[in-house]
Design an enzyme around this catalytic site. Structure first.
Site, PDB file in Angstrom:
ATOM      1  N   CYS A 118       0.814  -1.229   0.000  1.00 47.10           N
ATOM      2  CA  CYS A 118       0.000   0.000   0.000  1.00 47.10           C
ATOM      3  C   CYS A 118       0.843   1.273   0.000  1.00 47.10           C
ATOM      4  CB  CYS A 118      -0.948  -0.012   1.190  1.00 47.10           C
ATOM      5  SG  CYS A 118      -2.064  -1.416   1.154  1.00 47.10           S
ATOM      6  N   HIS A 259      -3.343   7.294   2.521  1.00 46.05           N
ATOM      7  CA  HIS A 259      -3.778   5.958   2.099  1.00 46.05           C
ATOM      8  C   HIS A 259      -5.076   5.644   2.827  1.00 46.05           C
ATOM      9  CE1 HIS A 259      -4.035   1.774   1.354  1.00 46.05           C
ATOM     10  NE2 HIS A 259      -3.573   1.389   2.516  1.00 46.05           N
ATOM     11  N   ASN A 289     -10.091  -0.290   0.900  1.00 42.91           N
ATOM     12  CA  ASN A 289      -8.639  -0.149   0.745  1.00 42.91           C
ATOM     13  C   ASN A 289      -8.230  -0.674  -0.635  1.00 42.91           C
ATOM     14  OD1 ASN A 289      -5.857  -0.511   0.802  1.00 42.91           O
ATOM     15  ND2 ASN A 289      -5.818  -1.273   2.908  1.00 42.91           N
TER      16      ASN A 289
HETATM   17  O1  UT7 Z   1      -2.928  -1.155   4.313  1.00 48.89           O
HETATM   18  C1  UT7 Z   1      -3.002  -1.665   5.624  1.00 48.89           C
HETATM   19  C2  UT7 Z   1      -4.178  -2.581   5.665  1.00 48.89           C
HETATM   20  N1  UT7 Z   1      -4.726  -3.008   6.909  1.00 48.89           N
HETATM   21  C3  UT7 Z   1      -5.281  -2.230   7.857  1.00 48.89           C
HETATM   22  O2  UT7 Z   1      -5.221  -1.019   7.870  1.00 48.89           O
HETATM   23  C4  UT7 Z   1      -5.984  -2.965   8.974  1.00 48.89           C
HETATM   24  C5  UT7 Z   1      -6.036  -2.209  10.262  1.00 48.89           C
HETATM   25  N2  UT7 Z   1      -6.889  -2.916  11.231  1.00 48.89           N
HETATM   26  C6  UT7 Z   1      -8.233  -2.726  11.246  1.00 48.89           C
HETATM   27  O3  UT7 Z   1      -8.770  -1.968  10.464  1.00 48.89           O
HETATM   28  C7  UT7 Z   1      -9.015  -3.484  12.298  1.00 48.89           C
HETATM   29  O4  UT7 Z   1      -8.140  -4.275  13.062  1.00 48.89           O
HETATM   30  C8  UT7 Z   1     -10.163  -4.378  11.714  1.00 48.89           C
HETATM   31  C9  UT7 Z   1     -11.274  -3.478  11.223  1.00 48.89           C
HETATM   32  C10 UT7 Z   1      -9.633  -5.249  10.604  1.00 48.89           C
HETATM   33  C11 UT7 Z   1     -10.715  -5.289  12.815  1.00 48.89           C
HETATM   34  O5  UT7 Z   1     -11.188  -4.505  13.904  1.00 48.89           O
HETATM   35  P1  UT7 Z   1     -10.817  -4.910  15.407  1.00 48.89           P
HETATM   36  O6  UT7 Z   1     -11.507  -3.950  16.275  1.00 48.89           O
HETATM   37  O7  UT7 Z   1      -9.313  -4.977  15.493  1.00 48.89           O
HETATM   38  O8  UT7 Z   1     -11.497  -6.321  15.549  1.00 48.89           O
HETATM   39  P2  UT7 Z   1     -10.857  -7.737  15.955  1.00 48.89           P
HETATM   40  O9  UT7 Z   1     -10.169  -8.348  14.783  1.00 48.89           O
HETATM   41  O10 UT7 Z   1     -10.088  -7.605  17.225  1.00 48.89           O
HETATM   42  O11 UT7 Z   1     -12.158  -8.540  16.278  1.00 48.89           O
HETATM   43  C12 UT7 Z   1     -13.038  -8.180  17.370  1.00 48.89           C
HETATM   44  C13 UT7 Z   1     -14.240  -9.103  17.325  1.00 48.89           C
HETATM   45  C14 UT7 Z   1     -13.867 -10.577  17.247  1.00 48.89           C
HETATM   46  O12 UT7 Z   1     -14.817 -11.293  17.972  1.00 48.89           O
HETATM   47  P3  UT7 Z   1     -14.489 -11.840  19.445  1.00 48.89           P
HETATM   48  O13 UT7 Z   1     -13.262 -12.701  19.293  1.00 48.89           O
HETATM   49  O14 UT7 Z   1     -14.221 -10.603  20.273  1.00 48.89           O
HETATM   50  O15 UT7 Z   1     -15.731 -12.571  19.822  1.00 48.89           O
HETATM   51  C15 UT7 Z   1     -14.015 -10.895  15.795  1.00 48.89           C
HETATM   52  O16 UT7 Z   1     -14.321 -12.260  15.568  1.00 48.89           O
HETATM   53  O17 UT7 Z   1     -15.017  -8.832  16.165  1.00 48.89           O
HETATM   54  C16 UT7 Z   1     -15.196 -10.039  15.406  1.00 48.89           C
HETATM   55  N3  UT7 Z   1     -15.177  -9.686  13.981  1.00 48.89           N
HETATM   56  C17 UT7 Z   1     -16.296  -9.342  13.335  1.00 48.89           C
HETATM   57  N4  UT7 Z   1     -17.584  -9.242  13.696  1.00 48.89           N
HETATM   58  C18 UT7 Z   1     -18.489  -8.850  12.769  1.00 48.89           C
HETATM   59  C19 UT7 Z   1     -14.123  -9.623  13.145  1.00 48.89           C
HETATM   60  N5  UT7 Z   1     -14.529  -9.246  11.930  1.00 48.89           N
HETATM   61  C20 UT7 Z   1     -15.883  -9.057  11.997  1.00 48.89           C
HETATM   62  C21 UT7 Z   1     -16.872  -8.679  11.075  1.00 48.89           C
HETATM   63  N6  UT7 Z   1     -18.155  -8.590  11.506  1.00 48.89           N
HETATM   64  N7  UT7 Z   1     -16.562  -8.389   9.789  1.00 48.89           N
END
Ligand code: UT7
Length: 337
Positions: A118, A259, A289
């Site tokens: 990216c 970005h 993204n």
């Molecule tokens: O160019 C660089 C590219 N990448 C990025 O910039 C990524 C940066 N990171 C992020 O944007 C965030 O970490 C995400 C949006 C990807 C994820 O958000 P988060 O607040 O870090 O969520 P998490 O992965 O810690 O998940 C929290 C909970 C989990 O459930 P439990 O274990 O707490 O029960 C996940 O299973 O949310 C759940 N979860 C979802 N629920 C509904 C994960 N994805 C989803 C979803 N819908 N799509």
């Protein structure tokens, strides 16, 4: 820079996105998620994806043609093509070589792909600046194009909500009026944290020898939480440093064009710069993204929608797999898009 470093002009910019829209609501057909969860955590409502035989090559070609037209040059004026795809549709021939042929360039110019995920647009700009500044090439076409939707694991709700497809292209030339459109630029990487985002090629050892423990699946794997922490702890202060190197005060720069990875990361950079919303260009809501294409897409669309007035300055910043990151303070001339 030495006095004899040739200044660079940003001559033309273009972008292209596929027509097909996948909304957050559509994703609920794939797994347990909701528009509310995705939008509140990322700022994304929808993304564009390629369909059928469409690939990043088509998007890159379209974006390149627009940038070339805006630059007012002939395709045979181009001395070099640099493509900055995260995962090009073909490793070889490279995206750059394919675009050379599809653009109808009859000269045998150098054309190569350069991967910085990216951060690719900023990396390519720095490489082009080296070539132009030292007089090696005069006119360079940079193309950032990705069909992320084809390397996304659509069973993984943690990553597939984020990515979309798109392309951006920039024509840079030796400046004809002595004005340098790059006021400062910096690129950086830390490979020791590279496993935060990875895509391993599906590949096997020779059948006569022991096989590797794991075979890559060619899909994006990401530790979202770690990437998020990395981005908000690294990028805002890096942008501030890049602005300091430009000799400008942050309040005198007209726009932040970051970005588009996550609206909350964009806001972390915005808050550090103390910028009002009208100075910050964000279109992640509609595209997700799009890797290295996200900055040129946001820039050109921002001009089309009247959010950006040209004859202005902007700070661009990118970050992504590698981990890589980069920032640039640039001049946006009238007529570039
Ligand atoms: O160019 C660089 C590219 N990448 C990025 O910039 C990524 C940066 N990171 C992020 O944007 C965030 O970490 C995400 C949006 C990807 C994820 O958000 P988060 O607040 O870090 O969520 P998490 O992965 O810690 O998940 C929290 C909970 C989990 O459930 P439990 O274990 O707490 O029960 C996940 O299973 O949310 C759940 N979860 C979802 N629920 C509904 C994960 N994805 C989803 C979803 N819908 N799509």
């Amino acid at each position: 820079m030495g006095n004899d470093f040739i200044p660079l002009k940003i001559a033309g910019i273009g972008y292209s996105v596929p027509k097909t829209v996948i909304t957050n609501e559509d994703l609920t057909k794939l797994y347990d998620t909701s528009d509310e969860w995705i939008y509140s955590r990322t700022g994304i409502k929808e993304r564009r994806v390629v369909t059928g035989n469409e690939t990043a090559i088509d998007l890159g070609l379209d974006a390149a043609k627009k940038a070339i037209s805006k630059a007012g040059i002939d395709v045979n004026d181009i001395d070099c093509i640099i493509s900055a795809a995260s995962v090009p549709p073909q490793l070889y021939p490279t995206l750059a070589c394919t675009l050379q042929a599809k653009l109808g360039i009859t000269k045998t110019i150098p054309a190569f792909d350069m991967t910085a995920a990216c951060s690719g647009l900023i990396y390519a700009l720095q490489v082009a600046r080296g070539f132009i500044g030292t007089g090696i090439y005069k006119t360079i076409l940079i193309v950032a194009a990705d069909n992320n939707s084809r390397i996304t694991n659509w069973e993984d709700r943690g990553t597939s909500i984020l990515f979309g497809d798109g392309a951006g292209a920039v024509v840079v030339t030796a400046s004809d009026d002595g004005v340098d459109d790059i006021l400062s630029i910096d690129i950086s990487a830390n490979g020791s944290i590279g496993q935060m985002i990875y895509t391993n090629m599906p590949a096997h050892n020779c059948p006569l020898v022991e096989q590797a423990d794991e075979v890559g699946d060619g899909l994006i794997h990401m530790n979202g939480k770690e990437v998020y922490k990395f981005a908000v702890s690294t990028v805002p202060s890096y942008v501030v440093n890049c602005i300091e190197k430009s000799g400008m005060a942050s309040e005198d720069i007209d726009y932040l064009i970051p970005h588009q990875a996550n609206q909350r990361i964009i806001e972390a950079i915005q808050n550090r710069l103390n910028y009002s919303d009208d100075k910050v260009i964000s279109n992640i809501k509609y595209y997700g993204n799009t890797s290295a294409a996200s900055i040129p897409i946001a820039l050109v669309e921002g001009v089309e929608q009247g959010k950006i007035k040209l004859s202005s300055t902007a700070v661009l910043c990118g970050f992504g797999a590698g981990m890589t990151w980069g920032a640039a303070v640039v001049r946006l001339r009238e007529g570039i898009c």
